[in-house]
Design a protein around this motif. Structure first.
Motif, short mmCIF file in Angstrom:
data_model
loop_
_atom_site.label_atom_id
_atom_site.label_comp_id
_atom_site.label_asym_id
_atom_site.label_seq_id
_atom_site.Cartn_x
_atom_site.Cartn_y
_atom_site.Cartn_z
N LEU A 191 -64.26 -17.03 -1.04
CA LEU A 191 -64.13 -18.33 -1.70
C LEU A 191 -64.45 -18.22 -3.18
CD1 LEU A 191 -65.72 -20.73 0.96
CD2 LEU A 191 -63.31 -20.52 0.34
N VAL A 192 -65.50 -17.48 -3.51
CA VAL A 192 -65.84 -17.29 -4.93
C VAL A 192 -64.70 -16.60 -5.66
CG1 VAL A 192 -67.37 -16.07 -6.51
CG2 VAL A 192 -68.33 -17.30 -4.58
N TRP A 193 -64.11 -15.60 -5.03
CA TRP A 193 -62.99 -14.88 -5.63
C TRP A 193 -61.80 -15.82 -5.90
CZ3 TRP A 193 -62.25 -10.17 -7.68
CH2 TRP A 193 -60.95 -9.73 -7.86
N VAL A 194 -61.51 -16.66 -4.91
CA VAL A 194 -60.40 -17.62 -5.06
C VAL A 194 -60.66 -18.59 -6.20
CG1 VAL A 194 -59.18 -19.53 -3.96
CG2 VAL A 194 -59.61 -17.43 -2.67
N PHE A 195 -61.89 -19.14 -6.23
CA PHE A 195 -62.22 -20.13 -7.28
C PHE A 195 -62.23 -19.50 -8.66
CE2 PHE A 195 -64.56 -22.57 -3.79
CZ PHE A 195 -63.48 -23.40 -3.59
N VAL A 196 -62.71 -18.25 -8.75
CA VAL A 196 -62.71 -17.56 -10.05
C VAL A 196 -61.29 -17.35 -10.54
CG1 VAL A 196 -63.21 -15.35 -11.17
CG2 VAL A 196 -64.97 -16.48 -9.80
N ARG A 197 -60.39 -16.96 -9.63
CA ARG A 197 -58.99 -16.75 -10.02
C ARG A 197 -58.34 -18.07 -10.44
NH1 ARG A 197 -56.24 -12.15 -8.94
NH2 ARG A 197 -54.32 -13.35 -8.70
N ARG A 198 -58.66 -19.16 -9.74
CA ARG A 198 -58.09 -20.46 -10.12
C ARG A 198 -58.59 -20.89 -11.49
NH1 ARG A 198 -58.80 -24.62 -5.23
NH2 ARG A 198 -57.02 -25.72 -6.11
N GLU A 199 -59.85 -20.68 -11.75
CA GLU A 199 -60.39 -21.03 -13.06
C GLU A 199 -59.75 -20.20 -14.16
OE1 GLU A 199 -62.56 -23.30 -14.30
OE2 GLU A 199 -62.40 -24.27 -12.34
N ARG A 200 -59.56 -18.92 -13.87
CA ARG A 200 -58.93 -18.06 -14.88
C ARG A 200 -57.49 -18.49 -15.14
NH1 ARG A 200 -57.62 -11.92 -13.51
NH2 ARG A 200 -55.91 -13.03 -12.48
N ASN A 201 -56.75 -18.78 -14.06
CA ASN A 201 -55.37 -19.23 -14.24
C ASN A 201 -55.30 -20.54 -15.00
OD1 ASN A 201 -54.44 -17.02 -12.81
ND2 ASN A 201 -54.36 -18.10 -10.85
N LEU A 202 -56.25 -21.46 -14.71
CA LEU A 202 -56.29 -22.73 -15.42
C LEU A 202 -56.60 -22.53 -16.89
CD1 LEU A 202 -56.18 -25.81 -15.35
CD2 LEU A 202 -58.60 -25.82 -14.72
N SER A 203 -57.53 -21.62 -17.18
CA SER A 203 -57.88 -21.34 -18.57
C SER A 203 -56.68 -20.73 -19.32
CB SER A 203 -59.07 -20.37 -18.63
OG SER A 203 -60.21 -20.95 -18.06
N GLU A 204 -55.97 -19.83 -18.64
CA GLU A 204 -54.79 -19.23 -19.26
C GLU A 204 -53.71 -20.28 -19.51
OE1 GLU A 204 -53.59 -16.11 -16.68
OE2 GLU A 204 -55.17 -14.72 -17.34
N LEU A 205 -53.53 -21.20 -18.54
CA LEU A 205 -52.53 -22.26 -18.70
C LEU A 205 -52.90 -23.18 -19.86
CD1 LEU A 205 -49.98 -23.64 -17.62
CD2 LEU A 205 -51.45 -24.96 -16.09
N GLN A 206 -54.18 -23.54 -19.96
CA GLN A 206 -54.62 -24.40 -21.06
C GLN A 206 -54.44 -23.72 -22.41
OE1 GLN A 206 -58.63 -25.24 -19.78
NE2 GLN A 206 -58.04 -27.14 -18.75
N ALA A 207 -54.79 -22.42 -22.46
CA ALA A 207 -54.63 -21.68 -23.72
C ALA A 207 -53.15 -21.58 -24.10
CB ALA A 207 -55.24 -20.29 -23.59
N ASP A 208 -52.31 -21.33 -23.09
CA ASP A 208 -50.87 -21.23 -23.34
C ASP A 208 -50.32 -22.58 -23.79
OD1 ASP A 208 -48.39 -19.76 -23.24
OD2 ASP A 208 -47.86 -20.97 -21.51
N PHE A 209 -50.80 -23.67 -23.16
CA PHE A 209 -50.36 -25.01 -23.54
C PHE A 209 -50.72 -25.31 -25.00
CE2 PHE A 209 -51.57 -29.46 -24.10
CZ PHE A 209 -50.39 -30.10 -23.80
N VAL A 210 -51.98 -25.05 -25.36
CA VAL A 210 -52.43 -25.31 -26.74
C VAL A 210 -51.62 -24.48 -27.72
CG1 VAL A 210 -54.35 -25.08 -28.34
CG2 VAL A 210 -54.74 -26.00 -26.06
N SER A 211 -51.37 -23.21 -27.37
CA SER A 211 -50.63 -22.33 -28.28
C SER A 211 -49.20 -22.82 -28.50
CB SER A 211 -50.61 -20.91 -27.71
OG SER A 211 -49.80 -20.06 -28.48
N LYS A 212 -48.52 -23.17 -27.41
CA LYS A 212 -47.12 -23.58 -27.53
C LYS A 212 -46.99 -24.95 -28.20
CE LYS A 212 -45.20 -20.84 -23.79
NZ LYS A 212 -44.43 -20.81 -22.54
N VAL A 213 -47.88 -25.88 -27.84
CA VAL A 213 -47.81 -27.20 -28.45
C VAL A 213 -48.12 -27.11 -29.94
CG1 VAL A 213 -48.92 -29.46 -28.53
CG2 VAL A 213 -48.29 -28.46 -26.34
N SER A 214 -49.11 -26.30 -30.30
CA SER A 214 -49.45 -26.13 -31.72
C SER A 214 -48.28 -25.55 -32.49
CB SER A 214 -50.67 -25.20 -31.85
OG SER A 214 -51.79 -25.74 -31.21
N HIS A 215 -47.60 -24.59 -31.88
CA HIS A 215 -46.44 -23.99 -32.55
C HIS A 215 -45.32 -25.01 -32.74
CE1 HIS A 215 -43.35 -21.09 -33.62
NE2 HIS A 215 -42.59 -21.59 -32.66
N GLU A 216 -45.05 -25.79 -31.68
CA GLU A 216 -43.96 -26.77 -31.76
C GLU A 216 -44.28 -27.89 -32.74
OE1 GLU A 216 -41.05 -26.38 -30.54
OE2 GLU A 216 -41.60 -24.54 -29.51
#
Length: 302
Positions: free
Chosen positions: A49-74
């Motif tokens: 369960l810890v492994w699953v939650f850590v991966r979800r948090e990492r994926n969410l962080s990557e998605l948020q960083a990608d969102f900020v990067s792309k929106v800032s560029h646009e």
């Protein structure tokens, strides 16, 4: 950390539990073995369960960083253009030709910025479940005509040939008119951006016993078959030279798919490389007229 604090102790405890089941006094050994194995199972479950939650948090962080990067560029692109033309307008006061050119550019870039912000706000409402759709019967001819009139290249007389083809005796389209007009404008804009030269766009409307279909077809370079599902993912853009030269947030088709799901309809794409693309919106034909439909809480993306 998970390996050293979780998996290794779990393996050791499992080994001890198995040994206790076969060594020592029967009653005590059986009890201790069962307790150790139970504890080991709980520990393994916790580690997973810890492994699953850590991966979800990492994926969410990557998605948020990608969102900020792309929106800032646009956002940076139209803002930079607006600032540049404003400075040019300030430096060339009195030059009517330059002033007119700068004012046209400012109007174009501010409209582009507004479209991007509106799209981001719409997506935010959809993701949070705040977007509602009021369904009512509408004349499909009027909906398509409104979308074409709102399509920016046709209003400004830019190089695009846009024609419509309607089947006879079309039924009323039960939909949220504003949402479907936005969807069609989105598809028309994509057809214009990725169309051929000169750009030719065709809107075909037909109906069957089950549904009403609106197809937006272009004469562009087309889309590889392997990309057909991915283009509906949020922030996804096909990685080729033509796409990199075109502005866009990667949200357009994701929004289209979300709106169609809310209308209990679907969107399909037919395209091969070098033969253009056709996006077809299919709406269920039989719907209660007074129904008010609310979006799902979240869009499922896989």
């Amino acid at each position: 950390l998970l390996v050293y604090l979780g998996i290794v102790p779990a393996v050791l405890l499992s080994a001890i539990g198995v040994l206790l089941l076969f060594v020592g006094e029967a009653a005590l050994t059986l009890l201790m073995g069962i307790l150790v194995l139970t504890f080991t199972g709980t520990l393994v479950t916790g580690v997973i369960l810890v492994w699953v939650f850590v991966r979800r948090e990492r994926n969410l962080s990557e998605l948020q960083a990608d969102f900020v990067s792309k929106v800032s560029h646009e956002l940076r692109t139209p803002l930079t253009s607006i600032r540049m033309f404003a400075e040019t307008l300030k430096l060339r006061r009195g030059d009517l030709k330059s002033e007119e050119r700068c004012i046209e550019a400012l109007d174009r870039e501010s409209a582009r910025l507004q479209v991007l912000i509106d799209r981001l706000l719409d997506w935010g409402k959809m993701e949070s479940g705040m977007r509602t759709y009021e369904l009512a019967p509408h004349d499909v001819h009027a909906v398509v005509d409104e979308a074409i009139q709102s399509f920016e290249p046709t209003r400004t007389g830019r190089d695009v040939e846009c024609k419509t083809e309607f089947m006879n005796d079309l039924p009323a389209l039960v939909c949220d008119r504003a949402a479907i007009v936005d969807v069609l404008v989105n598809l028309l804009s994509n057809a214009y951006k990725y169309g051929g030269s000169p750009c030719k766009v065709t809107v075909q409307v037909s109906a069957s016993k089950e549904d009403v279909s609106i197809c937006v077809r272009d004469n562009g370079i087309g889309i590889e078959r392997g990309e057909h599902k991915r283009i509906f993912l949020k922030f996804y853009r096909v990685d080729d030279k033509l796409t990199r030269k075109r502005e866009g947030s990667g949200l357009g088709l994701a929004i289209v798919q979300h709106v169609m799901k809310a209308h209990r309809g679907k969107i399909e794409v037919e395209s091969t490389r070098g033969s253009g693309s056709a996006f077809t919106l299919s709406f269920p034909r039989r719907r209660p007229v007074t129904e008010a439909l609310f979006t799902e809480a979240k869009t499922e993306t896989t």
